[in-house]
Design a protein around this motif. Structure first.
Motif, mmCIF file in Angstrom:
data_model
loop_
_atom_site.group_PDB
_atom_site.id
_atom_site.type_symbol
_atom_site.label_atom_id
_atom_site.label_comp_id
_atom_site.label_asym_id
_atom_site.label_seq_id
_atom_site.Cartn_x
_atom_site.Cartn_y
_atom_site.Cartn_z
ATOM 1 N N GLY A 261 31.362 48.125 15.949
ATOM 2 C CA GLY A 261 30.653 47.622 14.708
ATOM 3 C C GLY A 261 30.565 46.070 14.922
ATOM 4 O O GLY A 261 29.954 45.519 14.892
ATOM 5 N N GLU A 262 32.067 45.339 14.393
ATOM 6 C CA GLU A 262 31.805 44.509 14.742
ATOM 7 C C GLU A 262 31.773 43.478 15.980
ATOM 8 O O GLU A 262 31.173 42.504 16.198
ATOM 9 N N ALA A 263 31.794 44.288 17.073
ATOM 10 C CA ALA A 263 31.638 43.100 18.420
ATOM 11 C C ALA A 263 29.636 43.462 18.517
ATOM 12 O O ALA A 263 29.627 42.516 18.831
ATOM 13 N N LEU A 264 29.523 43.897 17.835
ATOM 14 C CA LEU A 264 28.216 44.517 18.000
ATOM 15 C C LEU A 264 27.308 43.694 17.070
ATOM 16 O O LEU A 264 26.506 41.988 17.257
ATOM 17 N N MET A 265 27.993 42.927 15.406
ATOM 18 C CA MET A 265 27.535 42.441 14.667
ATOM 19 C C MET A 265 27.841 41.026 15.735
ATOM 20 O O MET A 265 27.256 39.593 15.785
ATOM 21 N N SER B 16 25.819 44.363 8.097
ATOM 22 C CA SER B 16 27.267 44.939 7.282
ATOM 23 C C SER B 16 27.820 45.277 8.898
ATOM 24 O O SER B 16 26.575 46.413 8.809
ATOM 25 N N SER B 17 28.805 46.075 8.786
ATOM 26 C CA SER B 17 29.154 47.237 9.008
ATOM 27 C C SER B 17 30.284 47.868 8.569
ATOM 28 O O SER B 17 31.465 47.511 7.704
ATOM 29 N N GLY B 18 30.783 49.723 9.173
ATOM 30 C CA GLY B 18 31.761 50.659 8.433
ATOM 31 C C GLY B 18 32.781 50.276 9.138
ATOM 32 O O GLY B 18 33.889 51.059 8.994
ATOM 33 N N SER B 19 32.522 49.338 10.573
ATOM 34 C CA SER B 19 34.067 49.192 11.189
ATOM 35 C C SER B 19 34.969 48.375 10.504
ATOM 36 O O SER B 19 34.805 48.258 9.385
ATOM 37 N N ALA B 20 36.326 49.015 10.856
ATOM 38 C CA ALA B 20 37.140 48.302 10.415
ATOM 39 C C ALA B 20 37.517 47.540 10.468
ATOM 40 O O ALA B 20 38.499 47.012 9.398
ATOM 41 N N CYS B 21 37.538 47.258 12.187
ATOM 42 C CA CYS B 21 37.527 45.890 12.043
ATOM 43 C C CYS B 21 36.663 44.643 11.461
ATOM 44 O O CYS B 21 37.153 43.167 11.178
ATOM 45 N N THR B 22 36.266 45.331 10.670
ATOM 46 C CA THR B 22 35.415 44.209 10.187
ATOM 47 C C THR B 22 35.977 44.118 8.606
ATOM 48 O O THR B 22 36.087 42.862 6.951
ATOM 49 N N HIS C 94 32.991 53.297 12.868
ATOM 50 C CA HIS C 94 33.528 51.876 13.963
ATOM 51 C C HIS C 94 31.893 51.237 14.385
ATOM 52 O O HIS C 94 31.919 50.153 14.674
ATOM 53 N N THR C 95 30.909 51.675 14.580
ATOM 54 C CA THR C 95 30.204 51.872 14.889
ATOM 55 C C THR C 95 29.304 51.761 14.326
ATOM 56 O O THR C 95 27.820 51.771 14.180
ATOM 57 N N SER C 96 28.771 51.545 12.736
ATOM 58 C CA SER C 96 27.823 51.634 11.873
ATOM 59 C C SER C 96 27.802 50.446 11.384
ATOM 60 O O SER C 96 28.508 49.323 11.423
ATOM 61 N N ILE C 97 25.819 49.839 11.429
ATOM 62 C CA ILE C 97 25.780 48.744 10.682
ATOM 63 C C ILE C 97 25.264 48.947 9.745
ATOM 64 O O ILE C 97 23.815 49.950 9.851
ATOM 65 N N ARG C 98 24.949 48.212 8.694
ATOM 66 C CA ARG C 98 24.040 48.377 7.858
ATOM 67 C C ARG C 98 22.797 47.016 7.872
ATOM 68 O O ARG C 98 22.920 45.936 7.275
ATOM 69 N N PHE C 99 21.862 47.540 7.334
ATOM 70 C CA PHE C 99 20.558 46.264 7.095
ATOM 71 C C PHE C 99 20.393 46.811 5.796
ATOM 72 O O PHE C 99 19.448 47.397 5.522
ATOM 73 N N GLY C 100 20.087 45.877 5.421
ATOM 74 C CA GLY C 100 19.646 45.219 3.985
ATOM 75 C C GLY C 100 18.366 44.199 4.141
ATOM 76 O O GLY C 100 18.760 43.081 3.624
ATOM 77 N N LEU C 101 17.423 44.668 3.428
ATOM 78 C CA LEU C 101 15.990 44.530 4.089
ATOM 79 C C LEU C 101 16.215 43.868 2.488
ATOM 80 O O LEU C 101 16.438 43.953 1.895
ATOM 81 N N GLY C 102 15.324 42.980 2.665
ATOM 82 C CA GLY C 102 14.691 42.343 1.169
ATOM 83 C C GLY C 102 13.236 41.550 0.267
ATOM 84 O O GLY C 102 12.214 41.756 1.534
#
Lengths: 404, 126
Positions: free
Chosen positions: A310-314, A323-329, A350-358
């Motif tokens: 997740g952090e690498a993806l970000m 934001s990510s549920g990865s431990a690295c963050t 570790h590979t999760s990403i949260r997209f929060g629209l608004g």
């Protein structure tokens, strides 16, 4: 289109310009203390505070006298849990909550455990929800409070609040709802839902930071809570301290706008969210949706991009704030406890990403995000040994890893 | 995580990404880490009969500093003898990339990957 794109609206939302406009006079010439009853400076700010109180009450179907201003949802939750535990200590000492609650709830509950309370942390299902039956089964003759979030901040899953409210009512137990993610996003009716105490935050609904609200039911039953902050007896003694007038005015304006625009906004935002989700799932393989596919916040999308950390993806998505549920963050170096509680394996957490629209997310931005995410995920998978192994047909669970 | 320019450079332009044939006698493969810990590095070294590392490739699942650490490791080992490569310390990687304290384990993983790959190569020669 301005870069970077903000897609972290479950964390905080930008101030709506109309809210800022409403606040400005109270940051400049209208500076009176709302508790000053002896002069016009106090009268004008008190009037503004009461107008805001009415707007917030209207948003959740409450009476204006039932709204207490606080510094935010964290403080509201602290008052709800600690205040109820102290006030009703003679009635009992048991609290029911869930494993996936916000830290404000979990840490308050842990604090209370050190001070004589027992707490049941209900497990959640694979979508991150507790059921009314689970709540009912956890009730004991010592239970004084049920505290659950309306919707989860990470995965967006919406709890069946109305059904749980019925369970609480039947058992005669107070029901506190953490509505930080839902107030102003989806309808709330404290009467219909059987809610006795409700926590709200202004900055999650396009209002300012540093201000929030606590709904405390006045009739059937009349809820009493011991204060956490002591002082001048402001807010009917629930929360002392000179009122943050500008913040409260902004909060009120934000609530008013949400009442007017929530229905259309939810339709527009969820359509953009679905577009993002469908595009990613059609262009990439090995994706996993976290949270309930249907009963979820209109603005939330949480996906595990298997084999990509997740952090690498970000880092690759530097033009997009997510934001990510990865431990690295996280400071704790542990992956998301919410995903863990739902049974999502650590390798996927570790590979999760949260997209929060608004409110201010545009279709153009979503198109850009789709292209970026697909590109970065493909690039990182090309350099992922796990993706390579999976494509070779190796069962990653069968591999002897060197854990560290 | 705010990274230094060297991590960002290796992340954006990773050196030597790819794979060699695991079965090749001249290739040593080291796979370290675990998916549930959030990082797995695969480092492969192509070593000639004079024990010189002729080429290196990596694939890494992990955060930006894990990717940068392994990318840097492939750059450093190329052209070195096996004994010289074994002298590479994780602290050298930390210093070169200016890794923050929470990311030191990424450099440890890179050092472990070099050692594991060389060990695999040596086993193949027995």
């Amino acid at each position: 289109m301005r870069l970077p794109i903000y897609l972290d609206n479950n964390s905080t939302t930008p101030l709506d310009p109309r809210v800022l406009e409403a606040m400005m006079p109270f940051l400049t010439e209208k500076f009176g203390n709302a508790a000053s009853r002896s002069h016009a400076f106090g009268w004008e700010t008190e009037e503004a505070v009461e107008k805001s109180r009415a707007s917030i009450a209207k948003l959740i179907g409450a009476n204006l006298k039932e709204i207490v201003f606080t510094s935010g949802a964290t403080e509201s939750i602290n008052i709800a849990l600690k205040g109820a535990a102290e006030m009703y200590s003679e009635k009992g000492n048991h609290i029911i909550t869930a494993a996936t609650e916000h830290k404000a709830t979990l840490d308050s509950a842990k604090y209370l455990e050190k001070h004589g309370c027992t707490v049941t942390y209900l497990p959640v299902d694979k979508f991150g929800a507790v059921s009314p039956e689970q709540v009912k089964a956890a009730i004991t003759d010592k239970t004084i409070l049920i505290s659950l979030m309306h919707a989860n901040n990470e995965i967006g899953t919406i709890h069946p609040i109305e059904e749980i409210g019925k369970v609480a009512k039947e058992a005669g137990i107070l029901f506190h709802v953490d509505a930080a993610q839902t107030a102003g996003k989806i309808p709330i009716d404290v009467e219909k839902m059987g809610i006795d105490i409700l926590s709200i935050s202004a900055h999650k609904m396009y209002g300012p930071k540093g201000v929030g609200g606590l709904y405390v039911r006045r009739t059937n039953p009349r809820v009493r809570l011991s204060p956490v902050v002591h002082g001048g007896g402001h807010e009917r003694g629930f929360r002392s301290g000179t009122l943050n007038v500008a913040g409260i005015v902004g909060f009120g304006k934000a609530a008013e706008l949400c009442s007017q625009e929530m229905a259309q906004e939810a339709v527009r935002v969820s359509a953009l969210r679905d577009k993002l989700k469908n595009a990613l799932f059609s262009q990439l393989d090995e994706l996993f949706l976290n949270g309930d596919p249907i009963k979820r916040l209109p603005n939330n999308l949480n996906i595990s991009f298997a084999f990509v950390e997740g952090e690498a993806l970000m880092m690759g998505l530097k033009e997009v704030a997510v934001s990510s549920g990865s431990a690295c963050t996280s400071a704790s170096l542990e992956p998301s406890y919410v995903l863990k509680a739902m049974g999502v394996g650590e390798e996927l957490a570790h590979t999760s990403i949260r997209f929060g629209l608004g409110r201010f997310t545009t279709a153009e931005e979503i198109d850009f995000v789709i292209e970026k995410v697909v590109g970065v995920v493909k690039k990182l998978r090309d350099m992922s040994p796990l993706y390579e192994m999976a494509k070779e047909g190796i069962d990653l669970k069968s591999v002897q890893w060197t854990t560290h | 995580m705010a990274y230094g320019p060297k991590v960002i450079d290796h992340f954006n332009n990773p050196r030597n990404v790819g794979s060699f044939d695991k079965g090749d006698q001249s290739v040593g493969t080291g796979v370290v880490g675990a998916p549930e810990c959030g990082d797995v590095m695969k480092l492969q070294l192509k070593i000639n009969s004079q024990n010189i590392i002729e080429d290196a490739k990596f694939k890494t699942f992990g955060c930006g500093s894990a990717i940068a650490s392994s990318s840097l490791a492939t750059e450093w080992v190329k052209g070195k003898s096996v004994d010289e490569a074994l002298q590479i310390k994780n602290t050298d990687i930390v210093n070169e990339l200016a890794l923050p304290p929470v990311k030191i384990h990424c450099s440890v993983l890179a050092e472990d990957a070099i050692k594991a790959a060389i060990e695999d190569y040596k086993k193949k020669q027995e």
